[in-house]
Design an enzyme around this catalytic site. Structure first.
Site, mmCIF file in Angstrom:
data_model
loop_
_atom_site.group_PDB
_atom_site.id
_atom_site.type_symbol
_atom_site.label_atom_id
_atom_site.label_comp_id
_atom_site.label_asym_id
_atom_site.label_seq_id
_atom_site.Cartn_x
_atom_site.Cartn_y
_atom_site.Cartn_z
ATOM 1 N N HIS A 168 37.545 0.434 38.533
ATOM 2 C CA HIS A 168 38.079 0.789 37.099
ATOM 3 C C HIS A 168 38.761 2.082 36.792
ATOM 4 O O HIS A 168 39.709 2.088 36.008
ATOM 5 C CB HIS A 168 36.723 0.700 36.080
ATOM 6 C CG HIS A 168 37.276 0.817 34.787
ATOM 7 N ND1 HIS A 168 38.128 -0.075 33.926
ATOM 8 C CD2 HIS A 168 37.069 1.807 34.032
ATOM 9 C CE1 HIS A 168 37.969 0.348 32.665
ATOM 10 N NE2 HIS A 168 37.365 1.429 32.714
ATOM 11 N N ASP B 54 42.006 2.050 30.246
ATOM 12 C CA ASP B 54 40.868 1.782 29.605
ATOM 13 C C ASP B 54 41.214 1.789 28.164
ATOM 14 O O ASP B 54 42.124 0.952 27.623
ATOM 15 C CB ASP B 54 39.603 2.451 29.940
ATOM 16 C CG ASP B 54 38.337 2.178 29.321
ATOM 17 O OD1 ASP B 54 37.628 1.387 29.811
ATOM 18 O OD2 ASP B 54 37.649 2.884 28.196
#
Length: 317
Positions: free
Chosen positions: A295, A99
């Site tokens: 994610h 991320d």
């Protein structure tokens, strides 16, 4: 066993977790996370012969939270990594990020190739500087509703997320996981906020336990402002990195992402991923797409991520 300590770098104090000995591997978390997001990587990477270090990055967890928004530019973030490598007594290191940690890892390799033995990014692909400031571009594309623009509004998301951090984090982790089934761009009603319409799961996914949520909630006891300040520097970072426009990461590189992760579906990103092998000759393999993964790459699919990282790291050691 994972050990904890504090190290002074780049004018701030960082909390780090570490395990093992050997070549240094720095693991950089994303938003809204902490060093704990790498809990499944410490043992396998240490067993493979590496010194694994995961900091709480500035603005997160037990590390310092500078008050000045300008203290969260990409140069400050990379400076922390550079300082950490030096304070740990190393001249070079592997840098791995997920991320927001991925852009920090990629830019560390871009700015200081002399320090980086190899770089890996999870979820967010390597940086290729666009022609327009990102906040402005997303504001125009999505009429101010893209989540970056919501995060960039001073004090707004800070207040919304800080009212009940545990619920905020539970909702975030569910929404961005493969378990939620959510699709489309992450858009926010700027008047209602993001959490109002975000599903709240009755049961957490198997890979994210109540104990994990406890640890994460504790790490945000000081609030979300430091973490959100990273987003408030997106356009400034674009301006500051003008000298690297057109530059390419030259260190050996690995990119891993989930096919149910919304980030690789951002505008223009699927096309970039398809072109990575041609754009980056030192990519050690085709981008690794994990089927059925959302994610939270290294938490949702630790075994596959660990296998890919160990193969990548050992091949360069």
């Amino acid at each position: 066993m994972v050990q904890h300590r504090f190290i002074d770098v780049n004018g701030i104090r960082l909390h780090i977790a570490e395990e093992g000995s050997g070549p240094l591997v720095v693991l950089l978390h994303g938003f809204p996370e902490s060093w704990h997001s790498w809990q499944h990587q410490f043992g396998p990477l240490a067993a493979a012969g590496f010194h694994v270090v995961a900091p709480d990055q500035r603005g997160y967890g037990s590390s310092d939270h500078p008050e000045d928004v300008d203290a969260y530019s990409i140069f400050h973030l990379v400076g922390d990594v550079v300082g950490l490598i030096g304070e740990l007594g190393e001249e070079r290191a592997f840098v791995v990020g997920h991320d927001w940690g991925a852009p920090v890892a990629w830019h560390t390799a871009l700015f200081r190739p002399d320090l980086v033995r190899g770089v890996a990014g999870l979820s967010v692909p390597p940086p290729f500087r666009g022609t327009r400031p990102p906040l402005r571009a997303m504001d125009e594309m999505f009429d101010g509703r893209f989540y970056w623009n919501y995060f960039a509004r001073p004090g707004v998301a800070d207040a919304e997320f800080g009212r009940d951090p545990r619920t905020t984090l539970r909702k975030f982790f569910h929404l961005a996981s493969a378990d939620s089934g959510a699709a489309g761009q992450p858009l926010v009603d700027p008047e209602r906020g993001w959490l109002a319409d975000m599903p709240d799961p009755e049961v957490l996914p198997a890979w994210f336990t109540e104990r994990d949520l406890d640890a994460l909630t504790e790490s945000f006891s000081a609030g979300f402002t430091g973490a959100l300040n990273w987003y408030r520097n997106l356009d400034r970072n674009w301006e500051l990195t003008a000298p690297w426009h057109g530059a390419r990461v030259t260190a050996p590189a690995l990119y891993v992402y989930g096919d149910r992760d919304v980030v690789p579906a951002f505008p223009g990103t699927p096309e970039l991923i398809a072109r990575l092998p041609a754009l980056m000759p030192n990519l050690v393999r085709e981008p690794l797409e994990l089927a059925g993964c959302g994610h939270w790459t290294q938490q949702e699919r630790p075994d596959e991520v660990n296998a890919a990282l160990v193969e990548f790291l050992t091949s360069l050691s």
